[in-house]
Structures are given as structure tokens and as C-alpha cells.
Design an enzyme around this catalytic site. Structure first.
Site, mmCIF file in Angstrom:
data_model
loop_
_atom_site.group_PDB
_atom_site.id
_atom_site.type_symbol
_atom_site.label_atom_id
_atom_site.label_comp_id
_atom_site.label_asym_id
_atom_site.label_seq_id
_atom_site.Cartn_x
_atom_site.Cartn_y
_atom_site.Cartn_z
ATOM 1 N N ASP A 1 -16.614 -28.014 47.665
ATOM 2 C CA ASP A 1 -15.416 -27.209 47.921
ATOM 3 C C ASP A 1 -15.466 -26.503 49.271
ATOM 4 O O ASP A 1 -14.671 -25.620 49.552
ATOM 5 C CB ASP A 1 -15.196 -26.189 46.804
ATOM 6 C CG ASP A 1 -16.388 -25.246 46.630
ATOM 7 O OD1 ASP A 1 -17.330 -25.301 47.455
ATOM 8 O OD2 ASP A 1 -16.371 -24.450 45.672
ATOM 9 N N ASP B 1 -29.610 -17.121 50.770
ATOM 10 C CA ASP B 1 -29.206 -16.581 49.479
ATOM 11 C C ASP B 1 -30.335 -16.590 48.458
ATOM 12 O O ASP B 1 -31.409 -17.125 48.705
ATOM 13 C CB ASP B 1 -28.009 -17.367 48.935
ATOM 14 C CG ASP B 1 -28.114 -18.869 49.195
ATOM 15 O OD1 ASP B 1 -29.248 -19.383 49.225
ATOM 16 O OD2 ASP B 1 -27.079 -19.531 49.382
ATOM 17 N N HIS C 1 -17.851 -24.564 50.516
ATOM 18 C CA HIS C 1 -18.507 -23.261 50.634
ATOM 19 C C HIS C 1 -19.817 -23.372 51.411
ATOM 20 O O HIS C 1 -20.501 -24.391 51.374
ATOM 21 C CB HIS C 1 -18.731 -22.619 49.263
ATOM 22 C CG HIS C 1 -19.814 -23.249 48.437
ATOM 23 N ND1 HIS C 1 -19.564 -24.128 47.402
ATOM 24 C CD2 HIS C 1 -21.162 -23.104 48.470
ATOM 25 C CE1 HIS C 1 -20.694 -24.498 46.845
ATOM 26 N NE2 HIS C 1 -21.687 -23.896 47.484
ATOM 27 N N GLU D 1 -18.089 -18.649 48.239
ATOM 28 C CA GLU D 1 -17.190 -19.544 47.535
ATOM 29 C C GLU D 1 -15.795 -19.528 48.178
ATOM 30 O O GLU D 1 -15.499 -18.667 49.016
ATOM 31 C CB GLU D 1 -17.092 -19.110 46.069
ATOM 32 C CG GLU D 1 -18.429 -19.045 45.332
ATOM 33 C CD GLU D 1 -18.939 -20.411 44.889
ATOM 34 O OE1 GLU D 1 -18.456 -21.440 45.404
ATOM 35 O OE2 GLU D 1 -19.819 -20.454 44.015
#
Length: 260
Positions: free
Chosen positions: A141, A72, A143, A148
Site C-alpha cells: 500500500d 521501527d 507505506h 501507513e
């Protein structure tokens, strides 16, 4: 799925680095047949990069015929920006090994045509024959990359809006100033990662324990993108002991037993 449990972060990082180096050496890459490696940024892989640099300097592995694709990049940051992932990779890894610049691929956060940039990234991966091993980390979380919660498990490289929690966590790299953190990023998709022949996800520290639990012991769900690894033929999660805190005792015993 394999679950590798080490007693601490350093030993987890060493295991991953040795695994990557062995895969490269066993593949015996050449200019016409490179080994293709997917790579992450962030604090989690720093220990792995440190160990791989040591191995390179000791003559144990070469990256001269390795091609890399990063996960990314922030939208709006130039490659020269200290918090861009271009800068991170060259500062923490690429500048210290024998990789060729033309063999490194990182999404362009300043691309005029974002959609075209993402499509070309997917094409480049496909044209080289796919990724042999993709290394990644996870957020609290669950991801992976910037996929996400509720990202499609069939997603491909695209632009994603970052959650408030992700922006808060990443603000530590921007002098704890949330206003300085980009709100969108370009990221490979969940399916892009899962297309790799092997995937290694690192999860270290007690803060990652719930994500590890959801990824291993609960059903596969787009709410927890880490859970997509359950469907991968050669998926490995590498943890330290604190990251296994929410797993059932029998789960931990099972994976420790089969990895003896």
C-alpha cells in the site's frame, strides 16, 4: 528522483549494497565524524545486508565508525523476542560486521513512556547531525516504515496503529497467527526519513508494482507515503523489473536511458 531498475532482486540488492559501501568509504568516517545510516527490517533488505556482510568480510568496507538508526519496532516485544526488530537486526546484520553496539539505535517497544521514547529518538538523530543515508522498503500500500496510508507527510517518530492488511502480511513471521502480531508499533515519521541527506527505497516484486506507480507517476499524497520521495533532493527508488509493471513504457525508457 532517480529510479534504478535491475533485472531481479539479487542485482537490485547488490546495487544498493555497493552504493552504501561507497558512500561510507567516500565519507571516510572517524569516531568524531561517524557516517549515520538509517536502516529497515523485513524481507526486502535481507539481500542488501547479505552483500554488505560479504563486503565487510572481504575488507571492502568497515562499520566501526558507522552509527545506525532503525526505522521501527513493535510495541510490546522485548529485544530478545525472535520477531522483535532488535533481534532481527543483530541476527541478520549487526552480529556479522564490526559495528559497535553503542552506535546502534533501535526504538524500545517496552518503554514505559512511549511519547518520551519517541521524542528522545528524534533528539538523538538531531544531536548527531542527522542521517546521511536512509534505506527503506515499501509495503504493497506504499507505506514506508510503519507510516501507513494517510500518515502525515510531516510526521515524526511516534506510535502507530497497524492496519489489518499490515498485520496479515506480517503474520507470516508469527507462524501465520494474526493474534500473535502486535497491533501497534513505534516508527520514525515520514518527515524523519525525508530529513536524511539521501533516501533509498527498495521495491521488488510484482506485488509492489502499484505502489511504485503511485509513488512515481501520480501526485504526492499522504495516501501513498512513498510519494513523499518526489520532494526529496536526493531520493532513489531501486526496483526489479516486476516492480515496474504498471509504469508507462516511456517512464521506464527514460530512467533506463539516463542511468546508462
Amino acid at each position: 528522483m532517480r529510479l534504478i531498475i535491475k533485472d531481479n532482486y539479487d542485482n537490485a540488492s547488490l546495487w544498493v549494497a555497493k552504493y552504501i559501501a561507497k558512500k561510507i568509504n567516500d565519507f571516510a568516517p572517524t569516531p568524531d565524524k561517524p557516517f549515520v545510516l538509517g536502516l529497515p527490517t523485513g524481507s526486502t533488505p535481507l539481500g542488501v545486508y547479505k552483500e554488505l556482510i560479504k563486503m565487510y568480510k572481504n575488507g571492502e568496507v568497515s562499520f566501526s565508525n558507522v552509527v545506525t538508526f532503525n526505522m521501527d519496532e513493535y510495541v510490546g516485544l522485548s529485544p530478545e523476542h525472535p520477531q522483535s526488530y532488535h533481534y532481527f537486526m543483530w541476527d541478520n546484520f549487526f552480529n556479522h560486521i564490526d559495528i559497535k553496539k553503542e552506535n546502534t539505535h533501535i526504538l524500545n517497544g517496552l518503554a514505559e513512556n512511549i511519547e518520551e521514547e519517541c521524542e528522545n529518538y528524534e533528539k538523538a538523530i538531531k544531536e548527531i547531525g542527522g542521517i546521511h543515508l536512509f534505506l527503506g522498503g515499501i509495503g504493497e500500500d506504499g507505506h514506508i516504515a510503519f507510516n501507513e496510508p494517510f500518515s502525515s507527510l510531516s510526521s515524526r517518530t511516534r506510535q502507530k496503529t497497524l492496519t489489518t492488511d499490515t498485520i496479515k502480511v506480517n503474520s507470516r513471521f508469527f507462524d501465520n497467527d494474526i493474534s500473535q502480531v502486535p497491533t501497534t508499533a513505534l516508527t520514525v515519521g515520514v518527515a524523519t526519513i525525508m530529513d536524511a541527506k539521501e533516501v533509498i527505497i527498495m521495491a521488488t516484486g510484482a506485488k509492489k508494482a502499484h505502489a511504485v506507480y503511485m509513488g512515481i507517476e501520480q501526485p504526492m499524497s499522504h495516501k501513498w507515503t512513498i510519494s513523499a520521495l518526489q520532494a526529496h533532493r536526493h531520493g532513489i527508488i531501486v526496483c526489479d523489473e516486476p516492480a515496474t509493471a504498471e509504469l508507462e513504457t516511456e517512464t521506464v525508457k527514460y530512467f533506463k536511458d539516463i542511468e546508462k
